[in-house]
Write a protein that holds these residues in place. Sequence first.
Motif, PDB file in Angstrom:
ATOM      1  N   SER A 235      55.854  45.117  38.462  1.00  0.00           N
ATOM      2  CA  SER A 235      56.739  45.444  39.586  1.00  0.00           C
ATOM      3  C   SER A 235      58.188  45.116  39.260  1.00  0.00           C
ATOM      4  O   SER A 235      59.114  45.823  39.671  1.00  0.00           O
ATOM      5  N   GLU A 236      58.393  44.043  38.502  1.00  0.00           N
ATOM      6  CA  GLU A 236      59.755  43.604  38.188  1.00  0.00           C
ATOM      7  C   GLU A 236      60.349  44.316  36.972  1.00  0.00           C
ATOM      8  O   GLU A 236      61.520  44.691  36.970  1.00  0.00           O
ATOM      9  N   LYS A 237      59.536  44.510  35.934  1.00  0.00           N
ATOM     10  CA  LYS A 237      60.077  44.996  34.661  1.00  0.00           C
ATOM     11  C   LYS A 237      59.543  46.357  34.235  1.00  0.00           C
ATOM     12  O   LYS A 237      60.059  46.946  33.278  1.00  0.00           O
ATOM     13  N   GLY A 238      58.517  46.866  34.911  1.00  0.00           N
ATOM     14  CA  GLY A 238      57.911  48.116  34.463  1.00  0.00           C
ATOM     15  C   GLY A 238      57.286  47.936  33.088  1.00  0.00           C
ATOM     16  O   GLY A 238      56.830  46.845  32.727  1.00  0.00           O
ATOM     17  N   MET A 239      57.282  49.004  32.285  1.00  0.00           N
ATOM     18  CA  MET A 239      56.710  48.918  30.940  1.00  0.00           C
ATOM     19  C   MET A 239      57.537  48.023  30.023  1.00  0.00           C
ATOM     20  O   MET A 239      57.088  47.652  28.939  1.00  0.00           O
ATOM     21  N   GLY A 240      58.732  47.683  30.465  1.00  0.00           N
ATOM     22  CA  GLY A 240      59.542  46.750  29.679  1.00  0.00           C
ATOM     23  C   GLY A 240      58.929  45.369  29.603  1.00  0.00           C
ATOM     24  O   GLY A 240      59.309  44.556  28.754  1.00  0.00           O
ATOM     25  N   GLY A 241      57.975  45.084  30.482  1.00  0.00           N
ATOM     26  CA  GLY A 241      57.314  43.784  30.451  1.00  0.00           C
ATOM     27  C   GLY A 241      56.037  43.773  29.645  1.00  0.00           C
ATOM     28  O   GLY A 241      55.263  42.812  29.719  1.00  0.00           O
ATOM     29  N   ALA A 242      55.801  44.830  28.865  1.00  0.00           N
ATOM     30  CA  ALA A 242      54.543  44.937  28.106  1.00  0.00           C
ATOM     31  C   ALA A 242      54.374  43.793  27.117  1.00  0.00           C
ATOM     32  O   ALA A 242      53.273  43.257  26.948  1.00  0.00           O
ATOM     33  N   GLU A 243      55.469  43.404  26.469  1.00  0.00           N
ATOM     34  CA  GLU A 243      55.370  42.325  25.479  1.00  0.00           C
ATOM     35  C   GLU A 243      55.010  41.011  26.154  1.00  0.00           C
ATOM     36  O   GLU A 243      54.185  40.240  25.653  1.00  0.00           O
ATOM     37  N   THR A 244      55.611  40.757  27.313  1.00  0.00           N
ATOM     38  CA  THR A 244      55.300  39.540  28.069  1.00  0.00           C
ATOM     39  C   THR A 244      53.852  39.553  28.545  1.00  0.00           C
ATOM     40  O   THR A 244      53.173  38.517  28.580  1.00  0.00           O
ATOM     41  N   ALA A 245      53.379  40.739  28.899  1.00  0.00           N
ATOM     42  CA  ALA A 245      52.036  40.863  29.473  1.00  0.00           C
ATOM     43  C   ALA A 245      50.928  40.856  28.434  1.00  0.00           C
ATOM     44  O   ALA A 245      49.750  40.726  28.788  1.00  0.00           O
ATOM     45  N   GLU A 246      51.272  40.981  27.163  1.00  0.00           N
ATOM     46  CA  GLU A 246      50.243  41.171  26.142  1.00  0.00           C
ATOM     47  C   GLU A 246      49.217  40.047  26.115  1.00  0.00           C
ATOM     48  O   GLU A 246      48.003  40.285  26.104  1.00  0.00           O
ATOM     49  N   ALA A 247      49.682  38.800  26.132  1.00  0.00           N
ATOM     50  CA  ALA A 247      48.748  37.667  26.084  1.00  0.00           C
ATOM     51  C   ALA A 247      47.868  37.631  27.330  1.00  0.00           C
ATOM     52  O   ALA A 247      46.667  37.318  27.257  1.00  0.00           O
ATOM     53  N   LEU A 248      48.444  37.977  28.481  1.00  0.00           N
ATOM     54  CA  LEU A 248      47.670  37.981  29.725  1.00  0.00           C
ATOM     55  C   LEU A 248      46.649  39.113  29.724  1.00  0.00           C
ATOM     56  O   LEU A 248      45.540  38.965  30.259  1.00  0.00           O
ATOM     57  N   MET A 249      47.012  40.240  29.129  1.00  0.00           N
ATOM     58  CA  MET A 249      46.070  41.355  29.035  1.00  0.00           C
ATOM     59  C   MET A 249      44.874  40.991  28.164  1.00  0.00           C
ATOM     60  O   MET A 249      43.737  41.369  28.453  1.00  0.00           O
ATOM     61  N   GLU A 250      45.124  40.248  27.103  1.00  0.00           N
ATOM     62  CA  GLU A 250      44.014  39.821  26.242  1.00  0.00           C
ATOM     63  C   GLU A 250      43.065  38.895  26.994  1.00  0.00           C
ATOM     64  O   GLU A 250      41.846  38.983  26.847  1.00  0.00           O
ATOM     65  N   LYS A 251      43.627  38.024  27.825  1.00  0.00           N
ATOM     66  CA  LYS A 251      42.782  37.093  28.577  1.00  0.00           C
ATOM     67  C   LYS A 251      41.920  37.812  29.606  1.00  0.00           C
ATOM     68  O   LYS A 251      40.793  37.408  29.886  1.00  0.00           O
ATOM     69  N   THR A 252      42.452  38.860  30.190  1.00  0.00           N
ATOM     70  CA  THR A 252      41.731  39.551  31.273  1.00  0.00           C
ATOM     71  C   THR A 252      40.882  40.712  30.766  1.00  0.00           C
ATOM     72  O   THR A 252      40.451  41.552  31.555  1.00  0.00           O
ATOM     73  N   TYR A 253      40.609  40.748  29.481  1.00  0.00           N
ATOM     74  CA  TYR A 253      39.865  41.880  28.916  1.00  0.00           C
ATOM     75  C   TYR A 253      38.494  42.048  29.576  1.00  0.00           C
ATOM     76  O   TYR A 253      38.033  43.168  29.811  1.00  0.00           O
ATOM     77  N   VAL A 254      37.846  40.934  29.902  1.00  0.00           N
ATOM     78  CA  VAL A 254      36.504  41.005  30.489  1.00  0.00           C
ATOM     79  C   VAL A 254      36.528  41.782  31.802  1.00  0.00           C
ATOM     80  O   VAL A 254      35.720  42.696  32.021  1.00  0.00           O
ATOM     81  N   ILE A 255      37.465  41.455  32.681  1.00  0.00           N
ATOM     82  CA  ILE A 255      37.480  42.142  33.978  1.00  0.00           C
ATOM     83  C   ILE A 255      38.057  43.556  33.848  1.00  0.00           C
ATOM     84  O   ILE A 255      37.765  44.424  34.674  1.00  0.00           O
ATOM     85  N   GLN A 256      38.846  43.788  32.813  1.00  0.00           N
ATOM     86  CA  GLN A 256      39.285  45.169  32.558  1.00  0.00           C
ATOM     87  C   GLN A 256      38.077  46.050  32.251  1.00  0.00           C
ATOM     88  O   GLN A 256      37.925  47.144  32.802  1.00  0.00           O
ATOM     89  N   ARG A 257      37.215  45.556  31.360  1.00  0.00           N
ATOM     90  CA  ARG A 257      36.049  46.351  30.972  1.00  0.00           C
ATOM     91  C   ARG A 257      35.089  46.527  32.150  1.00  0.00           C
ATOM     92  O   ARG A 257      34.484  47.586  32.314  1.00  0.00           O
ATOM     93  N   GLN A 258      34.944  45.501  32.967  1.00  0.00           N
ATOM     94  CA  GLN A 258      34.082  45.632  34.141  1.00  0.00           C
ATOM     95  C   GLN A 258      34.598  46.735  35.064  1.00  0.00           C
ATOM     96  O   GLN A 258      33.816  47.510  35.620  1.00  0.00           O
ATOM     97  N   TYR A 259      35.910  46.792  35.204  1.00  0.00           N
ATOM     98  CA  TYR A 259      36.508  47.818  36.061  1.00  0.00           C
ATOM     99  C   TYR A 259      36.333  49.209  35.448  1.00  0.00           C
ATOM    100  O   TYR A 259      35.936  50.161  36.126  1.00  0.00           O
ATOM    101  N   LEU A 260      36.589  49.326  34.150  1.00  0.00           N
ATOM    102  CA  LEU A 260      36.500  50.629  33.489  1.00  0.00           C
ATOM    103  C   LEU A 260      35.062  51.132  33.405  1.00  0.00           C
ATOM    104  O   LEU A 260      34.814  52.338  33.428  1.00  0.00           O
ATOM    105  N   ASN A 261      34.101  50.213  33.309  1.00  0.00           N
ATOM    106  CA  ASN A 261      32.694  50.602  33.194  1.00  0.00           C
ATOM    107  C   ASN A 261      32.011  50.771  34.543  1.00  0.00           C
ATOM    108  O   ASN A 261      30.816  51.070  34.592  1.00  0.00           O
ATOM    109  N   SER A 262      32.742  50.552  35.626  1.00  0.00           N
ATOM    110  CA  SER A 262      32.123  50.625  36.947  1.00  0.00           C
ATOM    111  C   SER A 262      31.663  52.048  37.258  1.00  0.00           C
ATOM    112  O   SER A 262      32.155  53.020  36.686  1.00  0.00           O
ATOM    113  N   VAL A 263      30.700  52.152  38.146  1.00  0.00           N
ATOM    114  CA  VAL A 263      30.145  53.445  38.556  1.00  0.00           C
ATOM    115  C   VAL A 263      30.315  53.591  40.066  1.00  0.00           C
ATOM    116  O   VAL A 263      29.899  52.705  40.813  1.00  0.00           O
ATOM    117  N   PRO A 264      30.949  54.678  40.529  1.00  0.00           N
ATOM    118  CA  PRO A 264      31.531  55.773  39.741  1.00  0.00           C
ATOM    119  C   PRO A 264      32.780  55.325  38.985  1.00  0.00           C
ATOM    120  O   PRO A 264      33.469  54.399  39.418  1.00  0.00           O
TER     121      PRO A 264
END
Length: 353
Positions: A235-264
């Motif tokens: 919300s604050e930085k848009g895609m400009g915050g991707a570098e800051t978010a990288e470590a947090l994205m790695e930590k949340t990989y489990v719930i990312q996959r749960q969301y992507l694999n959900s049905v439907p």
Amino acid sequence: MNREEIEEAISTHLPGLSVQTLTSLLEVLEELGVESRADLVLVQENDLVKCLRPIQCRKLLNGLKNEPLAGRPWYIDFRVRWDRMTASIRKALSNQARPSPGDRKYMVRAVVDQMFEHDLNPTRAICHSIAWSIVRDYPKCFADVGKKGDIVGDGSHSLLQQIKARVEYKNRKNTLARHRREKRPRTAVVEGGRLMARGPVDQYGCVRWSPTELPSGETMESLYEIKKQLSNIYSEKGMGGAETAEALMEKTYVIQRQYLNSVPAPTVAEIQEEWPFLFSQRTDVAFLDKMQEAINNKGSTIIRFCQELSRHPSIEEILAKYEPETSDKAVCVLLLLMAYFKEPKTSIMLETD
């Protein structure tokens, strides 16, 4: 003559045969010199016309030829049931012509369905054996062919890829049947004192399809709190915050996959709203290096292809300005691709705020 064994083989493929006809058939086979069940595959249709009708002869002989021998893997004697394919596929085979892409896809689906009657997840080696046997029988219809008409490799690579991809697609939700291979990582990441390596991979290339182990010291609640932090960063930085978010994205990989694999499955728009940083360039592949390597390897082929095109003013204009000794090949290739696919030149640059 092993009469009981031969009688059992005949009854298997012609169960409704009368006792009188069966007796006559056994006498004919004995006259021919058949001594065991294995000898039956040597019998020809003309040998049986005295006691069987033509269709009965064919049913018996086809059944005997398609029987797997004891102790042999099923795929060694696997035969595609071409008679059950569509008329257009059978016509292509009889004319020794390549079937249309749609017919080829149908054929692959039918072959895999037939394979699943024997094995719910045939290995790549089994798929290769079957793909190669198809190409061997119908090289003009299915073989991989080079520009000069020569067969590439053993001719079965593309068909093998299609068959194996179909097998994995059918097993995408069957984790018990699916075979996966371990892939050694090019790099490893140390996290919390542990060496994090890539997990099992399949044909689709996902390194950890459905992880269950949470990061050290994290709970599901804490991971969803991190997800909120990611939303705030975006919300604050848009895609400009991707570098800051990288470590947090790695930590949340489990719930990312749960969301992507959900049905439907969620739509792309929903994914972009929930996990916007998934659409940033986050990959362990050096994209720019790969792009440059691809242009160096394939650029000349693309240029030659475009030189052979006619009635394409945009491409002719680009090639007219291209000097092999002085011009930048990468720029030329990109412009040619954009012209070929009718993309405006302005779209090569994406303006963002």
